[in-house]
Design a protein around this motif. Structure first.
Motif, PDB file in Angstrom:
ATOM      1  N   ILE A   6       0.842  -1.190   0.000  1.00 20.22           N
ATOM      2  CA  ILE A   6       0.000   0.000   0.000  1.00 20.22           C
ATOM      3  C   ILE A   6       0.876   1.239   0.000  1.00 20.22           C
ATOM      4  O   ILE A   6       2.026   1.196   0.432  1.00 20.22           O
ATOM      5  CB  ILE A   6      -0.952   0.002   1.212  1.00 20.22           C
ATOM      6  CG1 ILE A   6      -0.175   0.009   2.531  1.00 20.22           C
ATOM      7  CG2 ILE A   6      -1.891  -1.208   1.144  1.00 20.22           C
ATOM      8  CD1 ILE A   6      -1.029   0.147   3.783  1.00 20.22           C
ATOM      9  N   GLY A   7       0.340   2.346  -0.498  1.00 22.04           N
ATOM     10  CA  GLY A   7       1.110   3.582  -0.503  1.00 22.04           C
ATOM     11  C   GLY A   7       0.492   4.612  -1.419  1.00 22.04           C
ATOM     12  O   GLY A   7      -0.567   4.392  -2.016  1.00 22.04           O
ATOM     13  N   GLY A   8       1.171   5.708  -1.528  1.00 21.11           N
ATOM     14  CA  GLY A   8       0.666   6.853  -2.270  1.00 21.11           C
ATOM     15  C   GLY A   8       0.420   6.592  -3.736  1.00 21.11           C
ATOM     16  O   GLY A   8       1.189   5.894  -4.398  1.00 21.11           O
ATOM     17  N   GLY A   9      -0.656   7.198  -4.237  1.00 25.67           N
ATOM     18  CA  GLY A   9      -0.974   7.108  -5.654  1.00 25.67           C
ATOM     19  C   GLY A   9      -0.104   8.023  -6.499  1.00 25.67           C
ATOM     20  O   GLY A   9       0.064   7.812  -7.693  1.00 25.67           O
ATOM     21  N   GLU A  14      12.146   8.354  -5.020  1.00 24.44           N
ATOM     22  CA  GLU A  14      12.653   7.464  -3.968  1.00 24.44           C
ATOM     23  C   GLU A  14      11.593   6.441  -3.557  1.00 24.44           C
ATOM     24  O   GLU A  14      11.878   5.246  -3.463  1.00 24.44           O
ATOM     25  CB  GLU A  14      13.101   8.271  -2.754  1.00 24.44           C
ATOM     26  CG  GLU A  14      13.701   7.413  -1.656  1.00 24.44           C
ATOM     27  CD  GLU A  14      14.208   8.232  -0.485  1.00 24.44           C
ATOM     28  OE1 GLU A  14      14.421   7.627   0.578  1.00 24.44           O
ATOM     29  OE2 GLU A  14      14.396   9.462  -0.618  1.00 24.44           O
ATOM     30  N   ALA A  15      10.374   6.898  -3.333  1.00 21.93           N
ATOM     31  CA  ALA A  15       9.298   5.969  -2.963  1.00 21.93           C
ATOM     32  C   ALA A  15       8.999   5.005  -4.109  1.00 21.93           C
ATOM     33  O   ALA A  15       8.741   3.816  -3.884  1.00 21.93           O
ATOM     34  CB  ALA A  15       8.037   6.736  -2.577  1.00 21.93           C
ATOM     35  N   GLY A  40       1.424   5.271  -8.881  1.00 19.07           N
ATOM     36  CA  GLY A  40       2.302   5.517  -7.740  1.00 19.07           C
ATOM     37  C   GLY A  40       2.920   4.254  -7.188  1.00 19.07           C
ATOM     38  O   GLY A  40       3.467   3.429  -7.931  1.00 19.07           O
ATOM     39  N   VAL A  41       2.833   4.076  -5.879  1.00 19.03           N
ATOM     40  CA  VAL A  41       3.388   2.892  -5.219  1.00 19.03           C
ATOM     41  C   VAL A  41       2.764   1.624  -5.797  1.00 19.03           C
ATOM     42  O   VAL A  41       3.455   0.627  -6.004  1.00 19.03           O
ATOM     43  CB  VAL A  41       3.177   2.967  -3.689  1.00 19.03           C
ATOM     44  CG1 VAL A  41       3.354   1.613  -3.024  1.00 19.03           C
ATOM     45  CG2 VAL A  41       4.130   3.987  -3.072  1.00 19.03           C
ATOM     46  N   ASP A  99       5.405   5.135   1.941  1.00 21.05           N
ATOM     47  CA  ASP A  99       5.007   6.514   1.734  1.00 21.05           C
ATOM     48  C   ASP A  99       3.520   6.652   2.041  1.00 21.05           C
ATOM     49  O   ASP A  99       2.994   5.997   2.932  1.00 21.05           O
ATOM     50  CB  ASP A  99       5.369   6.935   0.293  1.00 21.05           C
ATOM     51  CG  ASP A  99       5.275   8.427   0.046  1.00 21.05           C
ATOM     52  OD1 ASP A  99       5.953   9.184   0.772  1.00 21.05           O
ATOM     53  OD2 ASP A  99       4.525   8.821  -0.864  1.00 21.05           O
ATOM     54  N   GLY A 100       2.814   7.516   1.351  1.00 20.84           N
ATOM     55  CA  GLY A 100       1.373   7.599   1.445  1.00 20.84           C
ATOM     56  C   GLY A 100       0.842   8.740   2.284  1.00 20.84           C
ATOM     57  O   GLY A 100       1.566   9.375   3.043  1.00 20.84           O
TER      58      GLY A 100
END
Length: 148
Positions: A6-9, A14-15, A40-41, A99-100
């Motif tokens: 899971i994480g930011g769209g 770096e992420a 994103g992620v 991230d996120g």
């Protein structure tokens, strides 16, 4: 085993690199990546998994399977918007958060509700999230917690 990543769209380089590495390692260890299916992620983790010959599942917030990123093998359209976040977590045995923002935080919350081990890489610092330094450490943490 399935691991939800899971994480930011929308993320920085770096992420994105961290997510590619996490997806790659999950696949190399014989596990399936589960994610929210968009960019994103989510896209980066799926890309890493596919590059390593792994399988990916994208649980989409939209009503169209065609909205999935190019690296999703199995797209599940839900039409639920952010409410699908619980399904992303429920369909993994463990979770890696990268991230996120608010959406990721909601998935972290669902992870706690559904008693999934959560490894964090540059994400929310909340009780129940095991802060890890590398994607390798994150995958190892989830495997260890699940006895794999």
């Amino acid at each position: 085993m399935r691991i939800s990543i899971i994480g930011g769209g929308t993320v920085g380089e770096e992420a994105r690199e961290t997510a590619v590495a996490a997806g790659r390692i999950v696949a190399q260890r014989g596990h399936t990546v589960v994610c929210g299916g968009l960019g994103g992620v989510m896209e980066a983790a799926c890309r890493g998994a596919k590059e390593a010959g792994g399988d990916t599942v994208g649980i989409l917030p939209t009503e169209r399977r065609a909205d999935a990123n190019d690296y999703v093998d199995i797209a599940v359209a839900t039409g639920l918007g952010h409410a699908r976040n619980g399904l992303v977590v429920m369909n993994g045995d463990g979770v890696i958060a990268i991230d996120g923002a608010g959406g990721t935080l909601s998935e972290v919350g669902f992870s706690l509700v559904f008693d999934r081990p959560i490894a964090g890489l540059g994400t929310h610092d909340v009780p129940g999230v095991e802060a890890c330094e590398t994607p390798e450490e994150a995958v190892r943490y989830v495997e260890d917690e699940l006895g794999v």
